[in-house]
Scaffold this motif. Sequence first.
Motif, PDB file in Angstrom:
ATOM      1  N   TRP A  18       4.789 -82.204 -71.722  1.00 50.11           N
ATOM      2  CA  TRP A  18       4.680 -80.859 -71.156  1.00 50.11           C
ATOM      3  C   TRP A  18       5.992 -80.461 -70.507  1.00 50.11           C
ATOM      4  O   TRP A  18       6.600 -81.227 -69.781  1.00 50.11           O
ATOM      5  CB  TRP A  18       3.562 -80.811 -70.112  1.00 50.11           C
ATOM      6  CG  TRP A  18       2.206 -81.024 -70.701  1.00 50.11           C
ATOM      7  CD1 TRP A  18       1.590 -82.210 -70.908  1.00 50.11           C
ATOM      8  CD2 TRP A  18       1.306 -80.030 -71.172  1.00 50.11           C
ATOM      9  NE1 TRP A  18       0.369 -82.021 -71.477  1.00 50.11           N
ATOM     10  CE2 TRP A  18       0.151 -80.692 -71.651  1.00 50.11           C
ATOM     11  CE3 TRP A  18       1.343 -78.636 -71.249  1.00 50.11           C
ATOM     12  CZ2 TRP A  18      -0.935 -80.020 -72.186  1.00 50.11           C
ATOM     13  CZ3 TRP A  18       0.263 -77.960 -71.770  1.00 50.11           C
ATOM     14  CH2 TRP A  18      -0.853 -78.637 -72.226  1.00 50.11           C
ATOM     15  N   SER A  19       6.401 -79.208 -70.770  1.00 50.91           N
ATOM     16  CA  SER A  19       7.622 -78.691 -70.162  1.00 50.91           C
ATOM     17  C   SER A  19       7.271 -77.869 -68.926  1.00 50.91           C
ATOM     18  O   SER A  19       6.121 -77.465 -68.738  1.00 50.91           O
ATOM     19  CB  SER A  19       8.379 -77.817 -71.170  1.00 50.91           C
ATOM     20  OG  SER A  19       7.574 -76.728 -71.582  1.00 50.91           O
ATOM     21  N   ALA A  20       8.280 -77.608 -68.091  1.00 50.66           N
ATOM     22  CA  ALA A  20       8.056 -76.813 -66.893  1.00 50.66           C
ATOM     23  C   ALA A  20       7.709 -75.381 -67.283  1.00 50.66           C
ATOM     24  O   ALA A  20       8.260 -74.835 -68.237  1.00 50.66           O
ATOM     25  CB  ALA A  20       9.308 -76.831 -66.022  1.00 50.66           C
ATOM     26  N   PRO A  21       6.790 -74.729 -66.579  1.00 50.10           N
ATOM     27  CA  PRO A  21       6.406 -73.371 -66.941  1.00 50.10           C
ATOM     28  C   PRO A  21       7.544 -72.395 -66.720  1.00 50.10           C
ATOM     29  O   PRO A  21       8.303 -72.486 -65.759  1.00 50.10           O
ATOM     30  CB  PRO A  21       5.235 -73.089 -65.994  1.00 50.10           C
ATOM     31  CG  PRO A  21       5.425 -74.017 -64.835  1.00 50.10           C
ATOM     32  CD  PRO A  21       6.079 -75.226 -65.405  1.00 50.10           C
ATOM     33  N   GLY A  24       6.860 -66.105 -69.846  1.00 52.07           N
ATOM     34  CA  GLY A  24       6.709 -65.792 -71.261  1.00 52.07           C
ATOM     35  C   GLY A  24       6.823 -66.990 -72.166  1.00 52.07           C
ATOM     36  O   GLY A  24       6.902 -66.843 -73.374  1.00 52.07           O
ATOM     37  N   ARG A  25       6.843 -68.208 -71.600  1.00 56.37           N
ATOM     38  CA  ARG A  25       7.003 -69.402 -72.416  1.00 56.37           C
ATOM     39  C   ARG A  25       5.822 -70.348 -72.174  1.00 56.37           C
ATOM     40  O   ARG A  25       5.503 -70.669 -71.031  1.00 56.37           O
ATOM     41  CB  ARG A  25       8.300 -70.123 -72.043  1.00 56.37           C
ATOM     42  CG  ARG A  25       8.548 -71.394 -72.846  1.00 56.37           C
ATOM     43  CD  ARG A  25       9.782 -72.097 -72.329  1.00 56.37           C
ATOM     44  NE  ARG A  25      10.016 -73.359 -73.005  1.00 56.37           N
ATOM     45  CZ  ARG A  25      10.923 -74.222 -72.628  1.00 56.37           C
ATOM     46  NH1 ARG A  25      11.694 -73.970 -71.597  1.00 56.37           N
ATOM     47  NH2 ARG A  25      11.079 -75.356 -73.292  1.00 56.37           N
ATOM     48  N   PRO A  26       5.133 -70.773 -73.213  1.00 53.14           N
ATOM     49  CA  PRO A  26       3.994 -71.672 -73.015  1.00 53.14           C
ATOM     50  C   PRO A  26       4.454 -73.026 -72.511  1.00 53.14           C
ATOM     51  O   PRO A  26       5.594 -73.432 -72.687  1.00 53.14           O
ATOM     52  CB  PRO A  26       3.388 -71.778 -74.432  1.00 53.14           C
ATOM     53  CG  PRO A  26       4.519 -71.482 -75.353  1.00 53.14           C
ATOM     54  CD  PRO A  26       5.390 -70.492 -74.625  1.00 53.14           C
ATOM     55  N   LEU A  27       3.530 -73.736 -71.850  1.00 55.41           N
ATOM     56  CA  LEU A  27       3.842 -75.062 -71.331  1.00 55.41           C
ATOM     57  C   LEU A  27       4.148 -76.048 -72.447  1.00 55.41           C
ATOM     58  O   LEU A  27       5.072 -76.832 -72.356  1.00 55.41           O
ATOM     59  CB  LEU A  27       2.676 -75.570 -70.486  1.00 55.41           C
ATOM     60  CG  LEU A  27       2.533 -74.960 -69.090  1.00 55.41           C
ATOM     61  CD1 LEU A  27       1.224 -75.426 -68.452  1.00 55.41           C
ATOM     62  CD2 LEU A  27       3.697 -75.330 -68.210  1.00 55.41           C
ATOM     63  N   CYS A  28       3.321 -76.025 -73.496  1.00 59.95           N
ATOM     64  CA  CYS A  28       3.493 -76.942 -74.622  1.00 59.95           C
ATOM     65  C   CYS A  28       4.246 -76.216 -75.731  1.00 59.95           C
ATOM     66  O   CYS A  28       3.687 -75.365 -76.435  1.00 59.95           O
ATOM     67  CB  CYS A  28       2.125 -77.422 -75.119  1.00 59.95           C
ATOM     68  SG  CYS A  28       2.216 -78.668 -76.416  1.00 59.95           S
ATOM     69  N   VAL A  29       5.507 -76.559 -75.907  1.00 62.96           N
ATOM     70  CA  VAL A  29       6.367 -75.793 -76.809  1.00 62.96           C
ATOM     71  C   VAL A  29       6.115 -76.139 -78.269  1.00 62.96           C
ATOM     72  O   VAL A  29       5.828 -75.268 -79.088  1.00 62.96           O
ATOM     73  CB  VAL A  29       7.858 -76.026 -76.465  1.00 62.96           C
ATOM     74  CG1 VAL A  29       8.751 -75.197 -77.374  1.00 62.96           C
ATOM     75  CG2 VAL A  29       8.115 -75.708 -75.006  1.00 62.96           C
ATOM     76  N   ASN A  30       6.231 -77.410 -78.614  1.00 62.29           N
ATOM     77  CA  ASN A  30       6.138 -77.822 -80.012  1.00 62.29           C
ATOM     78  C   ASN A  30       4.835 -78.563 -80.328  1.00 62.29           C
ATOM     79  O   ASN A  30       4.762 -79.315 -81.293  1.00 62.29           O
ATOM     80  CB  ASN A  30       7.331 -78.727 -80.363  1.00 62.29           C
ATOM     81  CG  ASN A  30       8.656 -78.012 -80.204  1.00 62.29           C
ATOM     82  OD1 ASN A  30       8.794 -76.847 -80.575  1.00 62.29           O
ATOM     83  ND2 ASN A  30       9.630 -78.696 -79.617  1.00 62.29           N
ATOM     84  N   GLY A  31       3.829 -78.381 -79.505  1.00 56.76           N
ATOM     85  CA  GLY A  31       2.573 -79.100 -79.691  1.00 56.76           C
ATOM     86  C   GLY A  31       1.750 -78.565 -80.846  1.00 56.76           C
ATOM     87  O   GLY A  31       1.919 -77.424 -81.288  1.00 56.76           O
TER      88      GLY A  31
END
Length: 311
Positions: A18-21, A24-31
């Motif tokens: 999980w990336s930092a919130p 406009g960007r979801p938490l899970c980028v490439n999931g």
Amino acid sequence: MATARFPGKSADVAAANWSAPALGRPLCVNGTPWILYLLEECVDNIWEYCSVVIGLISMFCFLLSTLPQVYEAYRNGKVEEAMSFGFLFFLFSGDLTSFAGCYLTSQLPIQVVTVVFYIFTDLILISQFLYYKIKNSSSRKNPALKWMCFMWCGAASLVLLALPKLIIDNSSSLDTQSPATSKSMEITGYICGYLASVFYLCSRFPQLYKNFQRQSTEGTSYLLFALAMMGNGTYGLSVIVVLPALRGSKQTFIIKHLAWLIGSLGVLILDFLVTAQFIIYKKNIPAKGSALLSIPEVEPLLCEEEELSVL
């Protein structure tokens, strides 16, 4: 919770993806979207993807494992002679402690529903065992017994259907507790997981002894143990497959899952012994059948010899 009947993954693995919130960007980028929706896990590499898929296969095998035995008990009607009550008791105890572990560690809704289904099928097996034991031991038919069994199964079904909803609704109250209380409940939950693995491991010994005592596996469905073998085997594989994708300590990950791996692999080995019993005792059935078939052929010859001696 990753128990011997439910595949799971350590929270350390999921948290690392999980990336930092950001705005406009979801938490899970490439999931993977369907895994994120169903299991709330951020899976962004092939190793974790394979681990989740294999884990779901394991869960599916466990979900189906008890259903063939339910049908076999209904068809045979002598489940009390074939099944060991110790086997059913330890299986039910394992699922009950696994459910307690899921609740105390605030596991995902799919895990709660799955364990509740395990408990439901355990109750059906135990109800069948008690029903046929009372029915076959009684010299007269008792219509009230069947209705009592139906009412018991119906009441248990309603309670178990409502239980996941109540647990999921109350899970928010667990999240608002103090860190010390939350840590204590988490430790208790993992202790329940250890106990569940011990119960699953102990469940095979009464059935092995029962089969050895009877020198037969008649009345038990091999699919019960075959699907359990597939479930335990795929569970162990799902834990091993994710190791190359770990960003933290592999040793810590293995230690956290060691109890459940021992439980799964131990049950898998014991199920191979049950399989050997099915093979060995099945060979005895044709021998008995051929001996019985040879009796009618001998009796006419003996009768003819007696008639000749009279003449």
